[in-house]
Design a protein around this motif. Structure first.
Motif, short mmCIF file in Angstrom:
data_model
loop_
_atom_site.label_atom_id
_atom_site.label_comp_id
_atom_site.label_asym_id
_atom_site.label_seq_id
_atom_site.Cartn_x
_atom_site.Cartn_y
_atom_site.Cartn_z
N ILE A 1 -4.33 -0.92 6.04
CA ILE A 1 -4.56 0.39 5.42
C ILE A 1 -4.19 1.49 6.39
O ILE A 1 -3.49 2.46 6.04
CB ILE A 1 -6.05 0.51 4.97
N VAL B 1 -10.34 -0.78 -2.23
CA VAL B 1 -9.11 -1.26 -1.60
C VAL B 1 -9.39 -2.17 -0.41
O VAL B 1 -8.66 -3.12 -0.13
CB VAL B 1 -8.19 -0.07 -1.20
N LEU C 1 0.83 -1.21 0.00
CA LEU C 1 0.00 0.00 0.00
C LEU C 1 0.86 1.26 0.00
O LEU C 1 0.52 2.25 -0.64
CB LEU C 1 -0.94 0.01 1.22
N LEU D 1 -4.94 3.69 -1.85
CA LEU D 1 -5.65 4.08 -0.63
C LEU D 1 -6.89 4.90 -0.95
O LEU D 1 -7.81 4.97 -0.14
CB LEU D 1 -4.70 4.88 0.28
#
Lengths: 481, 529
Positions: free
Chosen positions: A86, A77, A65, A72
């Motif tokens: 994340i 996602v 990521l 993002l």
């Protein structure tokens, strides 16, 4: 034809002196055989992922990521990446000064160094200063940088354990310094003898060498022994008396396979000792993302922490680091993730623990399997792998084998290991690559092949070894009838 | 569904607060002896007290470490970092780091396709999921598969071959061949953590003692001076000619070579930075041919720093690699020893933080090659992600690839913007009193010359500062703009310069120009003779 500026004769002699057996003769021969189609099991280097160990999922998610921050913003996602990965990616990106593609501070991203300091503090119970922590492209670079500061010329000596990981001997050669060996005692579980240490220092000094530093590798490589607290205290006291900076190579601190001697850091023991030691003994401690249960060798991520190094010296080390601009940023994030792991309650926590435990427990089993396997072989004696990633069995080569080696123009353990390679495809590193007592031979292998492959590998080794020993042993006592 | 990366994820890319992390320069000598309340043992006793000061202090450090300098992240940067911790006490609201070729720290966006491939290689298990098709372009997925298939076990976390993954070297060799029209051998390629470690490796091999000299351009990128100092060699300077756009004359190089020889120095190699850093000139082909002939005749290794090969801003110049030039002259392995350096940090990709690069080593004996390999093996290998990126840089999307058009748009956007910024800043510098600035034909820097008035030079001396550092420091304090004094790169004695990058984003350039102009005017008002 014009004279060549750089040929073998006109090269820096120090370069010629360097030897690094881990990727030396055996490895090169193994690579040749592999090209010819032979199946090779590379056990020459502590490279877990090359032998099938899977990367931990969570760090890979986070770094992926960070590589592609536009993900993002993609509404989908969350389907492919868990929420905590994340969040963590956002966290690390916010610590950088422009994402993964910008040079960071030459010492490493301040926020990550802070996480390293917090880890050290949790581990040891003593405060750690992020300003004294430098991230590097692998621990090896940190070792080279430190030794480069210490070694002024061949008059400067560095105490190195024998057997040792040959990064130390190679770097000392490259820098034109002197290696002062101190022997670990195989019969005492690769223990360290203070008398031997003192003798080594005295001998070096009598030759006019200024002994400046001492290296310990804990857990040991190739020997795997875990130092006790008492041992560490003795070593630190010794460094205090003899005015040595201690280089504590602790890259295997997560790889502990027995419960009698858990890992204790040199820093903790030093601080426990209190003044004057805790305020005076100079210590540089090294760690990495390459080993442990992470095994992320290819990232090239490491750090060193300095204790009791004067500010002006720290400045000089910073200056040298700045010439290399910065350590690679993705690896810095791996380091942050390693020292600042997931907590109970995090979405990915259970998977992370499952993966980590799986690896560590398997390593422990493999350490046992290999030790026992070697000990079941003729003329092979093997200390238990208490820690790290290697097995370092002693091979008692019969005199006839040693003669055969001489005739072939090979060092005896190289001869043995080449024969082992040709017969079984197992690529090891001869003990001479690490140093050993005169006339005593070993080989180093890793405990990293997949657990399900281990029995076959040990069987294959045993078959080769026992046949080799039969071939070269004096037949007087060994009737085949 | 793919989209452009511009504007993306920037919320998460806030610059960290850089604290003043350098201690003051006051001496701090640790006493080994305990406080007055404790007993000091006699040196000969075997008790606890040590006999001398700590093993490692500045006085007992390797003198080569003490000798070397690297101005790009030197004193001026420490001052900037200190200022940054005290915002609000200045007339400017941000520090602008124009000291270092670090494009992405100033807002340049990475090339989307490259980052897609890298992300997939970092986390290959998502390649098996159908949802991944929705997040990544089809050709990035395809390229990731291709690359992973070249890595044993698809293990991107494993140490690779010490020269770098073979398949990636094959790709790079093919890229070199496509660029030059002459073949390249993957076995000549050594992938490294950026170009800098490769330079160090060569210096290590070449320098036996201080009697070994390396010819370096003045002005030069101070990696070279630092590396030579660290390895105990001697830098033999050859001056670039400012009056002719920083021209490189082989007659000047020859003159310096002979002078060094007369002093007993064995000159081993010639460093050429093309396009130049800090000077930005792009060499003309016939100039390059003269250099190749010179090295061949004098038996020098040619160290060709070509990391800015994609940064050429003038239509009348083109980048030609020294490999291509040598081969087009009919020179092969037996004729010229050449090491060519390339990096992922510059160009239009600007991926400094990845530490990716390589050197292509040609014209050396097998014995030498073995030694280079051996030194590389002690560090095991360079970081895999950087290796992958180097292969992408040398073989980007082609016509027909799904990502080709967006890739071109991103690349051309960055390069044309760099060209515009180079011109704007060049014109701005040239408009200032006492400042002349050569055109930046390439690279990422401007290196204006400043005629400092006598009064300023005296003021600098009074502050025990080099005049160009004096100017830069005042500029920083007044405007927040960080430049590197020319003395960090070398210059003809008695001349003063500073290096300024062309990297701040285009929308910041007008403010920079205004601030620079205002500062310079007030400086000259103060110090004019």
């Amino acid at each position: 034809m014009a004279p060549k500026a750089l040929d073998y004769e006109s090269m820096n002699e120090n370069v010629k002196k360097v030897q690094y057996a881990v990727r030396g003769e055996l490895y090169l021969r193994a690579s040749e055989l592999q090209k010819e189609g032979k199946k090779i099991i590379f056990t020459n280097v502590g490279n877990p992922h090359a032998l099938g160990q899977r990367p931990l999922t969570f760090p890979r998610q986070v770094v992926a990521l960070c590589q592609a921050p536009f993900l993002l913003d993609d509404p989908n996602v969350g389907i492919v990446f868990p929420a905590d990965a994340i969040a963590r990616a956002k966290h690390y990106l916010s610590l950088t000064s422009g994402g993964l593609g910008a040079y960071s501070d030459s010492r490493g991203i301040p926020g990550v160094r802070k996480e390293v300091a917090e880890f050290i503090e949790r581990r040891d119970g003593y405060p750690s200063d992020p300003e004294l922590i430098f991230l590097t492209d692998g621990a090896s670079k940190g070792v080279m940088q430190t030794l480069n500061c210490v070694i002024r010329g061949e008059g400067d000596g560095v105490l190195v354990p024998v057997p040792q990981y040959p990064l130390y001997s190679a770097t000392i050669s490259l820098l034109g310094g002197s290696l002062v060996p101190y022997y670990l005692e195989e019969t005492a579980n690769w223990g360290l003898d203070l008398n031997d240490l003192q003798q080594s220092v005295a001998q070096a000094r009598s030759k006019g060498i200024t002994v400046r530093a001492m290296v310990i590798i804990n857990p040991g490589n190739p020997t795997g022994q875990c130092l006790s607290e008492a041992n560490l205290r003795e070593i630190l006291r010794f460094c205090y008396q003899e005015n040595l900076v201690l280089l504590g190579d602790e890259v295997y601190q997560q790889n502990i396979y027995q419960d009698e001697r858990p890992f204790v850091s040199s820093k903790k023991v030093l601080m426990d000792m209190g003044p004057p030691f805790s305020k005076e003994v100079q210590l540089v401690s090294f760690h990495t993302v390459s080993k442990g249960y992470w095994g992320e060798c290819g990232q090239r991520g490491g750090y060193f922490e300095m204790t009791n190094i004067p500010p002006k010296t720290v400045d000089e080390i910073y200056k040298i680091a700045s010439i290399a601009l910065s350590p690679n940023v993705p690896a810095q994030i791996f380091m942050g993730l390693m020292v600042n792991p997931l907590k109970p309650g995090d979405i990915s926590y259970e998977q992370f623990v499952r993966e980590s435990k799986g690896i560590l427990e398997s390593l422990r089993r493999r350490a046992r399997m290999m030790t026992d396997g070697f000990n079941s072989c003729r003329n092979v004696v093997c200390n238990f792998t208490e820690g790290a990633m290697y097995s370092f069995p002693q091979i008692r080569l019969p005199p006839k084998a040693i003669e055969a080696a001489k005739r072939a123009g090979k060092v005896p353990d190289v001869f043995y290991c080449l024969r082992l390679l040709e017969a079984t495809g197992i690529s090891t590193v001869p003990g001479s690559g690490f140093g050993q007592k005169e006339g005593v031979f070993h080989l180093r292998t890793t405990i990293l092949p997949a657990e399900e492959d281990m029995p076959a590998i040990m069987e294959s080794f045993k078959k080769f070894n026992d046949e080799f020993m039969e071939q070269y042993e004096d037949y007087r006592g060994y009737s085949r009838m | 569904m793919r989209r452009f990366v511009i504007g993306r994820g920037r919320n998460f890319l806030n610059r960290s607060h850089q604290q003043n992390l350098l201690s003051s320069s006051s001496s701090h000598c640790q006493s080994r002896f305990l406080s007055s309340t404790s007993v000091i043992d006699s040196p000969s006793s075997s008790s606890m007290a040590p006999t001398s000061s700590p093993a490692i202090t500045v006085d007992s450090l390797n003198p080569k470490v003490l000798k070397c300098e690297y101005a790009v992240r030197g004193e001026i940067v420490s001052i900037a970092q200190e200022l940054q911790t005290n915002p609000g006490s200045h007339s400017f609201d941000e520090i602008l780091y124009c000291n270092i070729g670090n494009p992405q720290s100033l807002g340049q966006q990475p090339i989307t396709f490259f980052r897609e491939v890298l992300a997939l290689c970092d986390h290959p298990s998502i390649l098996d999921r159908s949802e991944t098709q929705g997040l990544f372009s089809a050709d990035s997925i395809e390229r990731a598969w291709q690359i992973l298939d070249q890595i044993p076990g698809r293990a991107t976390g494993a140490y690779s071959h010490s020269q770098g993954i073979k398949g990636l070297r094959d790709t790079i060799a093919a890229g070199i061949e496509a660029r030059d029209g002459f073949p390249a051998d993957p076995n000549d390629i050594f992938l490294t953590d950026g170009a800098s470690p490769a330079v160090h490796m060569m210096m290590q091999l070449l320098i036996r003692s201080e009697n070994d000299g390396i010819l370096c351009p003045i002005p030069q990128y101070p990696l070279y001076s630092a590396s030579i100092a660290l390895h105990g060699g001697t830098l033999v300077p050859y001056y670039l000619d400012e009056a002719t756009g920083w021209g490189l004359e082989t007659s000047e190089v020859k003159k310096q070579l002979e002078a060094a020889k007369a002093k007993g120095i064995t000159v081993r190699a010639l460093v050429v930075i093309n396009p130049g850093n800090p000077t930005g000139q792009v060499l003309a082909e016939e100039n390059q041919r003269a250099i190749v002939d010179f090295c061949k005749k004098e038996g020098l290794v040619l160290l060709a720093d070509e990391v800015y090969q994609e940064n050429v801003y003038v239509p009348e110049k083109k980048f030609h690699s020294f490999k291509k030039v040598s081969r087009s002259m009919g020179y092969g392995e037996k004729d010229i020893s050449l090491v060519s350096f390339q990096s992922v940090s510059k160009g239009y990709h600007g991926e400094c933080g990845k530490r990716g690069g390589y050197m292509e080593v040609t014209g050396f004996s097998p014995e030498v090659r073995e030694q280079i390999y051996k030194v590389a093996s002690v560090n095991l290998c360079s970081n895999i992600s950087g290796q992958i990126l180097a292969s992408l840089v040398m073989s980007p999307p082609k016509v027909g690839d799904e990502s080709y058009e967006s890739y071109c748009a991103e690349r051309d956007g960055i390069l044309s913007s760099l060209a515009r910024r180079a011109k704007t800043l060049e014109d701005a510098f040239n408009s200032l009193e006492g400042i002349t600035c050569n055109k930046a034909e390439g690279a990422m820097y401007l290196f204006p010359r400043i005629q400092l008035p006598e009064k300023a030079i005296k003021a600098a001396e009074a502050e025990k500062t080099v005049p160009d550092a004096f100017y830069c420091r005042r500029l920083l304090n007044a405007t927040g703009i960080v430049l590197v004094p020319g003395s960090g790169f070398g210059q003809v004695p008695g001349t003063w310069h500073f290096r300024c990058t062309i990297l701040p984003q285009e929308d910041k350039i007008p403010a920079i120009v205004t601030r620079l102009t205002d500062f310079h005017k007030s400086f000259m008002d103060k110090f004019r003779n």
